[in-house]
Scaffold this motif. Structure first.
Motif, PDB file in Angstrom:
ATOM      1  N   LEU A 208       0.837  -1.190   0.000  1.00 52.01           N
ATOM      2  CA  LEU A 208       0.000   0.000   0.000  1.00 52.01           C
ATOM      3  C   LEU A 208       0.876   1.245   0.000  1.00 52.01           C
ATOM      4  O   LEU A 208       1.906   1.287   0.662  1.00 52.01           O
ATOM      5  N   GLU A 209       0.438   2.253  -0.719  1.00 49.88           N
ATOM      6  CA  GLU A 209       1.151   3.532  -0.716  1.00 49.88           C
ATOM      7  C   GLU A 209       0.165   4.643  -1.034  1.00 49.88           C
ATOM      8  O   GLU A 209      -0.900   4.411  -1.626  1.00 49.88           O
ATOM      9  N   ASP A 210       0.473   5.839  -0.632  1.00 53.65           N
ATOM     10  CA  ASP A 210      -0.404   6.975  -0.834  1.00 53.65           C
ATOM     11  C   ASP A 210      -0.649   7.207  -2.326  1.00 53.65           C
ATOM     12  O   ASP A 210       0.267   7.178  -3.146  1.00 53.65           O
ATOM     13  N   GLY A 211      -1.923   7.406  -2.682  1.00 53.54           N
ATOM     14  CA  GLY A 211      -2.278   7.653  -4.076  1.00 53.54           C
ATOM     15  C   GLY A 211      -2.401   6.397  -4.923  1.00 53.54           C
ATOM     16  O   GLY A 211      -2.618   6.492  -6.129  1.00 53.54           O
ATOM     17  N   ARG A 234      -6.418   5.580   3.175  1.00 53.22           N
ATOM     18  CA  ARG A 234      -6.769   6.934   2.750  1.00 53.22           C
ATOM     19  C   ARG A 234      -6.054   7.252   1.431  1.00 53.22           C
ATOM     20  O   ARG A 234      -4.972   6.739   1.149  1.00 53.22           O
ATOM     21  N   ASN A 235      -6.679   8.080   0.628  1.00 51.53           N
ATOM     22  CA  ASN A 235      -6.112   8.516  -0.660  1.00 51.53           C
ATOM     23  C   ASN A 235      -5.702   7.341  -1.548  1.00 51.53           C
ATOM     24  O   ASN A 235      -4.653   7.358  -2.189  1.00 51.53           O
ATOM     25  N   ILE A 236      -6.522   6.313  -1.563  1.00 47.91           N
ATOM     26  CA  ILE A 236      -6.251   5.149  -2.415  1.00 47.91           C
ATOM     27  C   ILE A 236      -7.533   4.739  -3.118  1.00 47.91           C
ATOM     28  O   ILE A 236      -8.643   5.085  -2.693  1.00 47.91           O
ATOM     29  N   ASN A 237      -7.377   3.979  -4.191  1.00 47.98           N
ATOM     30  CA  ASN A 237      -8.500   3.462  -4.957  1.00 47.98           C
ATOM     31  C   ASN A 237      -8.235   1.987  -5.237  1.00 47.98           C
ATOM     32  O   ASN A 237      -7.386   1.651  -6.042  1.00 47.98           O
ATOM     33  N   LEU A 238      -8.952   1.113  -4.517  1.00 45.34           N
ATOM     34  CA  LEU A 238      -8.760  -0.340  -4.645  1.00 45.34           C
ATOM     35  C   LEU A 238     -10.050  -0.966  -5.146  1.00 45.34           C
ATOM     36  O   LEU A 238     -11.125  -0.742  -4.583  1.00 45.34           O
ATOM     37  N   SER A 255     -11.535   9.470   1.996  1.00 41.54           N
ATOM     38  CA  SER A 255     -10.744   9.611   0.767  1.00 41.54           C
ATOM     39  C   SER A 255     -10.387   8.271   0.133  1.00 41.54           C
ATOM     40  O   SER A 255      -9.863   8.223  -0.975  1.00 41.54           O
ATOM     41  N   ALA A 256     -10.663   7.174   0.828  1.00 34.03           N
ATOM     42  CA  ALA A 256     -10.402   5.828   0.284  1.00 34.03           C
ATOM     43  C   ALA A 256     -11.607   5.369  -0.535  1.00 34.03           C
ATOM     44  O   ALA A 256     -12.744   5.427  -0.067  1.00 34.03           O
ATOM     45  N   LYS A 257     -11.357   4.902  -1.743  1.00 30.48           N
ATOM     46  CA  LYS A 257     -12.398   4.379  -2.618  1.00 30.48           C
ATOM     47  C   LYS A 257     -12.210   2.868  -2.745  1.00 30.48           C
ATOM     48  O   LYS A 257     -11.244   2.406  -3.349  1.00 30.48           O
ATOM     49  N   LEU A 258     -13.118   2.115  -2.143  1.00 33.16           N
ATOM     50  CA  LEU A 258     -13.008   0.653  -2.111  1.00 33.16           C
ATOM     51  C   LEU A 258     -14.202   0.030  -2.816  1.00 33.16           C
ATOM     52  O   LEU A 258     -15.353   0.394  -2.555  1.00 33.16           O
ATOM     53  N   GLU A 259     -13.918  -0.947  -3.689  1.00 31.54           N
ATOM     54  CA  GLU A 259     -14.967  -1.630  -4.438  1.00 31.54           C
ATOM     55  C   GLU A 259     -14.686  -3.129  -4.453  1.00 31.54           C
ATOM     56  O   GLU A 259     -13.643  -3.572  -4.959  1.00 31.54           O
ATOM     57  N   ASP A 260     -15.583  -3.910  -3.835  1.00 30.87           N
ATOM     58  CA  ASP A 260     -15.553  -5.381  -3.837  1.00 30.87           C
ATOM     59  C   ASP A 260     -14.427  -5.987  -2.994  1.00 30.87           C
ATOM     60  O   ASP A 260     -14.286  -7.215  -2.950  1.00 30.87           O
ATOM     61  N   VAL A 261     -13.600  -5.198  -2.345  1.00 31.33           N
ATOM     62  CA  VAL A 261     -12.486  -5.728  -1.561  1.00 31.33           C
ATOM     63  C   VAL A 261     -12.992  -6.243  -0.217  1.00 31.33           C
ATOM     64  O   VAL A 261     -14.114  -5.960   0.197  1.00 31.33           O
ATOM     65  N   ILE A 270     -15.048   2.706  10.115  1.00 29.13           N
ATOM     66  CA  ILE A 270     -15.363   3.379   8.855  1.00 29.13           C
ATOM     67  C   ILE A 270     -15.721   4.819   9.189  1.00 29.13           C
ATOM     68  O   ILE A 270     -16.728   5.080   9.850  1.00 29.13           O
ATOM     69  N   GLU A 271     -14.880   5.729   8.756  1.00 27.77           N
ATOM     70  CA  GLU A 271     -15.023   7.124   9.150  1.00 27.77           C
ATOM     71  C   GLU A 271     -16.191   7.809   8.428  1.00 27.77           C
ATOM     72  O   GLU A 271     -16.733   7.311   7.449  1.00 27.77           O
ATOM     73  N   GLU A 272     -16.550   8.990   8.953  1.00 27.21           N
ATOM     74  CA  GLU A 272     -17.662   9.767   8.412  1.00 27.21           C
ATOM     75  C   GLU A 272     -17.503  10.033   6.912  1.00 27.21           C
ATOM     76  O   GLU A 272     -16.402  10.222   6.407  1.00 27.21           O
TER      77      GLU A 272
END
Length: 429
Positions: A208-211, A234-238, A255-261, A270-272
């Motif tokens: 994992l790394e920022d961005g 945060r600041n990732i798209n998985l 800021s984290a975008k998670l789909e199906d993980v 899970i933050e606001e």
């Protein structure tokens, strides 16, 4: 006497050019016809492969096949066609859902689709409250719509801090008598093993790394990141076939975008304002803060493995952390909530706590106590209801909670209760 006439060379060239042009046109026409025939045949093979894949998922609706074993299907009546037509279906676990992979090859044409699978029940009940020798008590604006299974003591109205029941009738649906056991989730034992043995031969580590932006197909190896320390997402798209595991805590920021993980940790927060579609599996605590939006099919699963009552609970220490799923106000979850426990001791805490202005579309399953002050469009399976108001604990009371099974979409596919996994919940890559 015959007179020979000479033909000019220019005229011969003209005839020759015309002949060549005609030959080219004829050749082009024949080639076009051949190409069209070839494309038609190719298109037909492609359509047949697609149809075979669709029929494979229809087959899954009717048949229960073994996990991790490729099953060969034959949709052709002609034995000679088997040589160049192959269709297979494979079923695997992916958290609380299953994963179906259908593949078809007709000649050189290949087609494959992958889907998350759940159980569909068009006659879904609104409530299953385990037989606990106590009446179900309704208070305030509580409303239950749909068929219910409740203890033989039935249902009645109550009063909490001067608030009575406001409804015109108690249950807006059919009443049945429940048993002393909750219906079993068929793949719950797999989940208990999965949180310990998530690494397999088809797993690949990543960092994992920022961005970071990663899409991992379910046709490829599972990507895994694990850490003994807390993980901040945060600041990732998985997206896709990805596992994130911590031995302590995972925190998901907006800021984290998670789909199906899938996320696995003792404690998950899970933050606001987080928006996503993923599965969470914890052993201690899941906290979903306000204004979170989890799309279908998401899942929050807490497998409480504490077999003994904690000393803190025995000593009634204030501000202790409770093993629970907590959903805070103004949150919308579409999918599954499950609390399963190996601890058979009774307590007066809420193991699933649903606050006011929370909307859940799907299923809530709690092996212990549920506090319901929000709205559930779907089904609830619970050992007890509980509410704490004005310094008192009210057992088997629902205060301002709403359960409406009729508002659950017919296409919903979820928990494997009473049936095997068979219906497409979501197409994935």
């Amino acid at each position: 006497m015959k007179i020979a006439k000479k033909i000019k060379a220019g005229a011969l060239q003209y005839v020759l050019v015309i002949s060549v042009i005609i030959a080219i046109i004829i050749f082009a026409f024949i080639s076009l016809v051949y190409l069209q025939q070839k494309m038609t045949i190719k298109h037909g093979f492609t359509k047949e492969a697609i149809a075979n894949v669709q029929m494979s998922f229809e087959y899954l609706k009717q048949k229960n096949i073994d996990y991790n074993t490729e099953t060969t299907l034959n949709f052709s009546e002609d034995e000679n066609e088997k040589e160049y037509k192959t269709t297979t279906i494979l079923k695997k676990h992916w958290g609380i859902f299953d994963l179906g992979v259908a593949t078809s090859k007709v000649k050189n044409e290949f087609f494959q689709k992958v889907a998350l699978l759940g159980t569909q029940n068009k006659k879904r009940d609104a409530l299953y409250l385990k037989e606990n020798n106590a009446s179900l008590v309704l208070v305030g604006k509580t409303k239950i719509t749909g068929t219910v299974s409740i203890p033989k003591q039935g249902v009645k109205t109550g009063n909490i801090a001067g608030v009575s029941y406001y409804g015109n009738q108690l249950i807006y649906g059919l009443e049945k008598t429940s048993s002393a056991q909750l219906p079993k989730i068929k793949n719950i034992e797999f989940l208990k093993d999965f949180i310990k043995n998530y690494y397999t031969e088809s797993t690949t580590y990543f960092e994992l790394e920022d961005g970071l932006k990663v899409h991992q197909s379910f046709k490829e190896n599972t990507l895994l990141f694990e850490d003994v320390n807390p993980i901040q997402l945060r600041n990732i798209n998985l997206n896709g076939n990805i596992l994130i595991v911590s031995k302590q805590t995972i925190t998901v920021q907006a800021s984290a975008k998670l789909e199906d993980v899938i996320l696995i940790a003792p404690k998950i927060i899970i933050e606001e304002n987080t928006i996503g579609n993923f599965q969470v599996i914890a052993t201690k605590q899941i906290k979903v803060k306000s204004n979170v939006n989890l799309h279908y099919p998401s899942a929050l699963i807490l497998l409480d493995q504490d077999k003994e009552v904690q000393k803190q609970a025995q000593n009634n220490i204030q501000n202790r952390e409770i093993n629970q799923i907590e959903i805070q106000e103004n949150t919308d979850i579409r999918g599954i909530l499950v609390y399963e426990s190996e601890n058979k001791q009774s307590n007066y805490d809420a193991q699933i706590k649903i606050a006011e202005k929370v909307q859940i579309t799907g299923e809530v399953y709690c092996a212990k106590n549920t506090e319901l002050q929000g709205t559930i469009y779907g089904s609830v399976f619970t050992n007890n209801f509980i509410i704490k108001k004005s310094g008192r604990v009210y057992v088997n009371h629902i205060y301002n909670g709403v359960i409406n099974a009729k508002e659950l979409p017919n296409q919903y596919a979820g928990l494997q209760i009473n049936q095997f996994s068979n219906q497409v919940a979501k197409w994935v890559d």
